[in-house]
Design an enzyme around this catalytic site. Structure first.
Site, PDB file in Angstrom:
ATOM      1  N   ARG A 171       1.435 -10.665  -1.573  1.00 38.58           N
ATOM      2  CA  ARG A 171       1.939  -9.559  -2.400  1.00 38.58           C
ATOM      3  C   ARG A 171       2.880  -8.633  -1.645  1.00 38.58           C
ATOM      4  O   ARG A 171       3.532  -7.781  -2.251  1.00 38.58           O
ATOM      5  CB  ARG A 171       0.777  -8.760  -3.003  1.00 38.58           C
ATOM      6  CG  ARG A 171      -0.135  -8.046  -2.022  1.00 38.58           C
ATOM      7  CD  ARG A 171      -1.362  -7.547  -2.768  1.00 38.58           C
ATOM      8  NE  ARG A 171      -2.346  -6.888  -1.927  1.00 38.58           N
ATOM      9  CZ  ARG A 171      -2.480  -5.578  -1.844  1.00 38.58           C
ATOM     10  NH1 ARG A 171      -1.679  -4.796  -2.526  1.00 38.58           N
ATOM     11  NH2 ARG A 171      -3.415  -5.048  -1.085  1.00 38.58           N
TER      12      ARG A 171
ATOM     13  N   HIS B 156       0.818  -1.214   0.000  1.00 38.77           N
ATOM     14  CA  HIS B 156       0.000   0.000   0.000  1.00 38.77           C
ATOM     15  C   HIS B 156       0.853   1.266   0.000  1.00 38.77           C
ATOM     16  O   HIS B 156       0.418   2.316  -0.462  1.00 38.77           O
ATOM     17  CB  HIS B 156      -0.960  -0.016   1.187  1.00 38.77           C
ATOM     18  CG  HIS B 156      -2.122  -0.938   0.982  1.00 38.77           C
ATOM     19  ND1 HIS B 156      -2.098  -2.249   1.373  1.00 38.77           N
ATOM     20  CD2 HIS B 156      -3.312  -0.748   0.358  1.00 38.77           C
ATOM     21  CE1 HIS B 156      -3.243  -2.824   1.033  1.00 38.77           C
ATOM     22  NE2 HIS B 156      -3.984  -1.942   0.423  1.00 38.77           N
TER      23      HIS B 156
ATOM     24  N   CYS C 201     -10.589  -1.388 -10.111  1.00 41.12           N
ATOM     25  CA  CYS C 201      -9.999  -0.307  -9.313  1.00 41.12           C
ATOM     26  C   CYS C 201      -8.631  -0.690  -8.768  1.00 41.12           C
ATOM     27  O   CYS C 201      -7.997   0.099  -8.081  1.00 41.12           O
ATOM     28  CB  CYS C 201     -10.923   0.113  -8.169  1.00 41.12           C
ATOM     29  SG  CYS C 201     -11.142  -1.171  -6.915  1.00 41.12           S
TER      30      CYS C 201
ATOM     31  N   ARG D   4     -10.447   5.192  -0.636  1.00 37.60           N
ATOM     32  CA  ARG D   4     -10.032   4.231   0.401  1.00 37.60           C
ATOM     33  C   ARG D   4     -10.310   4.836   1.780  1.00 37.60           C
ATOM     34  O   ARG D   4      -9.448   5.447   2.389  1.00 37.60           O
ATOM     35  CB  ARG D   4      -8.545   3.898   0.260  1.00 37.60           C
ATOM     36  CG  ARG D   4      -8.160   3.285  -1.078  1.00 37.60           C
ATOM     37  CD  ARG D   4      -6.672   2.931  -1.096  1.00 37.60           C
ATOM     38  NE  ARG D   4      -6.262   2.351  -2.357  1.00 37.60           N
ATOM     39  CZ  ARG D   4      -5.771   3.045  -3.385  1.00 37.60           C
ATOM     40  NH1 ARG D   4      -5.637   4.372  -3.286  1.00 37.60           N
ATOM     41  NH2 ARG D   4      -5.415   2.442  -4.487  1.00 37.60           N
TER      42      ARG D   4
ATOM     43  N   ARG E  72     -15.250   3.112  -0.665  1.00 33.59           N
ATOM     44  CA  ARG E  72     -15.129   1.760  -0.127  1.00 33.59           C
ATOM     45  C   ARG E  72     -15.192   1.824   1.389  1.00 33.59           C
ATOM     46  O   ARG E  72     -14.485   2.629   2.008  1.00 33.59           O
ATOM     47  CB  ARG E  72     -13.805   1.130  -0.572  1.00 33.59           C
ATOM     48  CG  ARG E  72     -13.573  -0.269   0.002  1.00 33.59           C
ATOM     49  CD  ARG E  72     -12.311  -0.893  -0.539  1.00 33.59           C
ATOM     50  NE  ARG E  72     -11.098  -0.274  -0.015  1.00 33.59           N
ATOM     51  CZ  ARG E  72      -9.872  -0.551  -0.455  1.00 33.59           C
ATOM     52  NH1 ARG E  72      -9.703  -1.401  -1.452  1.00 33.59           N
ATOM     53  NH2 ARG E  72      -8.822   0.025   0.085  1.00 33.59           N
TER      54      ARG E  72
ATOM     55  N   ASN F  84      -5.416  -6.326  -7.040  1.00 33.92           N
ATOM     56  CA  ASN F  84      -4.269  -6.571  -6.156  1.00 33.92           C
ATOM     57  C   ASN F  84      -4.497  -7.813  -5.299  1.00 33.92           C
ATOM     58  O   ASN F  84      -3.694  -8.748  -5.287  1.00 33.92           O
ATOM     59  CB  ASN F  84      -4.014  -5.361  -5.254  1.00 33.92           C
ATOM     60  CG  ASN F  84      -3.846  -4.081  -6.038  1.00 33.92           C
ATOM     61  OD1 ASN F  84      -3.591  -4.104  -7.227  1.00 33.92           O
ATOM     62  ND2 ASN F  84      -4.010  -2.955  -5.372  1.00 33.92           N
ATOM     63  N   ASP F  85      -5.600  -7.805  -4.552  1.00 35.67           N
ATOM     64  CA  ASP F  85      -5.892  -8.961  -3.710  1.00 35.67           C
ATOM     65  C   ASP F  85      -6.339 -10.162  -4.531  1.00 35.67           C
ATOM     66  O   ASP F  85      -6.038 -11.302  -4.176  1.00 35.67           O
ATOM     67  CB  ASP F  85      -6.963  -8.609  -2.668  1.00 35.67           C
ATOM     68  CG  ASP F  85      -6.356  -8.003  -1.410  1.00 35.67           C
ATOM     69  OD1 ASP F  85      -5.204  -8.348  -1.084  1.00 35.67           O
ATOM     70  OD2 ASP F  85      -7.015  -7.183  -0.749  1.00 35.67           O
TER      71      ASP F  85
ATOM     72  N   GLU G 217     -12.558  -9.462  -5.249  1.00 34.58           N
ATOM     73  CA  GLU G 217     -11.120  -9.605  -4.995  1.00 34.58           C
ATOM     74  C   GLU G 217     -10.769 -10.952  -4.373  1.00 34.58           C
ATOM     75  O   GLU G 217      -9.651 -11.151  -3.904  1.00 34.58           O
ATOM     76  CB  GLU G 217     -10.615  -8.445  -4.119  1.00 34.58           C
ATOM     77  CG  GLU G 217     -11.452  -8.165  -2.905  1.00 34.58           C
ATOM     78  CD  GLU G 217     -11.100  -6.858  -2.219  1.00 34.58           C
ATOM     79  OE1 GLU G 217      -9.993  -6.326  -2.445  1.00 34.58           O
ATOM     80  OE2 GLU G 217     -11.938  -6.356  -1.449  1.00 34.58           O
TER      81      GLU G 217
END
Length: 542
Positions: free
Chosen positions: A463, A188, A500, A295, A331, A452-453, A429
């Protein structure tokens, strides 16, 4: 000249002063002192300096992120001036004849334990505040402050690693680039660097030598090279490269105001990702048509305690108003995994990425969830807000969420609080969400694919683990097939599907996504115009 190398996570060139950021461990040793009066005076001077710093941070935060988020620095000033806190320190210095920093550390431990033992959640949260102000005092007393507060000009940060909670506290206008010895391209912190549009290099072989502080450094975010005290020839080459970067940005500015449409007429929603209200300026500057991912957890990461409904409402309302009717997809909090917050009191987990996080916290602790939902629905009256929920794995979860949403709406209606019905979506995700996306599509208004996830869970690769970089493949055929499946299932149910995650800004895949029928891409603000260029040059009919 010294040259170091690392792995690039965001391109660009930065030239400026180098600043070594070291975490304040502040291991304080107990020392016997002879002059009690002198030691007390030393503490008082440190306290006054800390109060000045906190006032400066309050004023800066007031301008950047508004009064609600700035309040924490005002609270810290009040706690620092608390007589019980000061009396304890004075007493230890006088009666035990110990050094000021040890007295502060001991008082910090005592008060933090006292607050943590209380039944009231608000008072428990004060434990983190006591530790924070005490760390600031000890840093001043030991002259070991490693904060950007001490810099008056933009710098290149070099650190062992940076947690998201540390990165968000840096003043963005003082950051030229980020270089870390550790880290992952999918962390992140790397995502934040992209959001801030600054070069970032990880896994660099540069040492944290204090002698580097203040030296001229050049960071090539494209190649991952770092030059300390660059020679004349290197400086000329890199200055030219920097000029070319600026020229490219200037050319991209010509795409402002243009439609996000392909040569064969296919329209796409091109939105931007943000972490806090201060990022909206970048969204508008880069001409995104909306916000595809706010976020909201960064409101929690930047706070010393659970942000109140009013604090959250002000933040969401400000973003909605500033976007002037453009869509803002928020989110709900995604705390957990690498985004840890002390006041949540989460247990240490063997595998936090698959643990108690995101929507699981919200469903297990609905009082936290309802506070956020009330703030979101109140803010919906001031713009075009949509809400999406992370880490979904089942239809049952979505139905539980919708039930809680209805309870919140009923509460607001009873209190005559105005709000709008908003679009509700889920993040796709997890592989489970992909498999049941045909069923999920019947329950919600849209999908947003968090690549990403999704990549992490599909490939069974952490990751955050730098050692697995060679195995991590975001272009894996399984990932692309999953995205295509989700889009098809969304369209079959009459809803839209976007991306996203970081893959949305991968220019090598933009054409692929367009051909799949992806309806929306939400990327870091710095990537909006670059993606728009590809969209406008693509013909999906060929």
């Amino acid at each position: 000249m010294l040259k170091f190398s690392g792995s690039s996570v965001f391109g660009g060139v930065a030239i400026g002063k180098l600043f070594i950021f070291k975490k304040n461990e502040n291991k304080v040793e107990r020392r016997h002192i002879e002059d009690v009066e002198k030691e007390t005076e030393r503490f008082e001077k440190a306290k006054e300096k800390a109060l000045e710093q906190l006032q400066g941070l309050y004023e800066k935060a007031l301008k950047d992120v508004g009064e609600a988020n700035a309040m924490i620095f005002e609270v810290h000033q009040m706690m620092l001036e608390d007589l019980d806190y000061q009396d304890s320190i004075h007493y230890m210095i006088k009666e035990q004849q110990i050094n000021a920093e040890f007295a502060v550390a001991q008082t910090s431990d005592n008060f933090a334990e006292m607050f943590a033992a209380m039944d009231d959640a608000y008072m428990q949260g004060r434990a983190a505040d006591v530790r924070d102000i005490s760390e600031r005092l000890i840093s001043i007393l030991t002259d070991s402050q490693s904060s950007l507060d001490v810099f008056q000009e933009p710098v290149v940060i070099v650190a062992e690693d940076l947690a998201p909670s540390e990165t968000v506290q840096f003043e963005k206008d003082k950051l030229l680039a980020i270089v870390t010895q550790q880290g992952s391209a999918n962390s992140h912190t790397a995502i934040l660097a992209r959001t801030m549009d600054i070069p970032a290099v990880i896994q660099a072989d540069i040492g944290l030598d204090p002698e580097y502080n203040g030296k001229t450094v050049i960071v090539d975010g494209f190649t991952g090279d770092i030059y300390v005290d660059p020679d004349e020839e290197t400086s000329k080459v890199m200055e030219k490269k920097l000029a070319e970067c600026l020229a490219e940005k200037e050319l991209l500015q010509q795409l402002k105001g243009k439609e996000d449409v392909t040569l064969d007429g296919k329209q796409l929603k091109l939105y931007a990702n943000i972490g806090n209200p201060g990022d909206v300026a970048n969204v508008l500057r880069n001409d995104a048509k909306g916000i595809g991912l706010f976020r909201s957890e960064f409101l929690y990461l930047e706070s010393e305690d659970f942000p109140t409904e009013e604090e959250q409402f002000k933040a969401y309302k400000a973003v909605a108003e500033n976007m002037a009717g453009k869509k803002v997809i928020i989110r709900t909090l995604d705390i957990g995994a690498d985004k840890t917050v002390d006041y949540f009191n989460l247990d240490k987990e063997e595998n936090p990425a698959m643990g108690y996080r995101a929507i699981r916290i919200c469903l297990k602790q609905p009082e936290i969830f309802k506070t956020q939902l009330r703030a979101l629905y109140r803010a919906s009256n001031y713009g075009q807000i949509a809400i999406m929920f992370p880490m979904i794995i089942s239809v049952e979860e979505v139905r539980k969420i919708k039930k809680i949403v209805e309870e919140v709406k009923a509460e607001l209606t009873e209190l005559s609080v105005p709000f709008k019905d908003v679009e509700l979506g889920v993040m796709i995700e997890t592989p489970a969400a992909v498999i049941v996306s045909d069923e999920l599509a019947k329950e919600v208004d849209f999908f947003s694919i968090g690549t990403n996830d999704l990549t992490q869970y599909t490939l069974a690769i952490d990751r955050q683990n730098a050692k697995l970089g060679d195995f991590y493949n975001a272009h894996h055929p399984a990932i692309l097939k999953m995205i295509e499946t989700v889009v098809k299932n969304a369209h079959a149910a009459g809803i839209w599907a976007g991306i996203c995650g970081e893959l949305g800004a991968d220019l090598s895949l933009t054409e692929t996504f367009l051909k799949m029928g992806v309806d929306e891409l939400s990327v870091s603000p710095a990537m909006v115009l670059r993606v728009r260029k590809i969209i406008r040059e693509t013909d999906t009919s060929k």
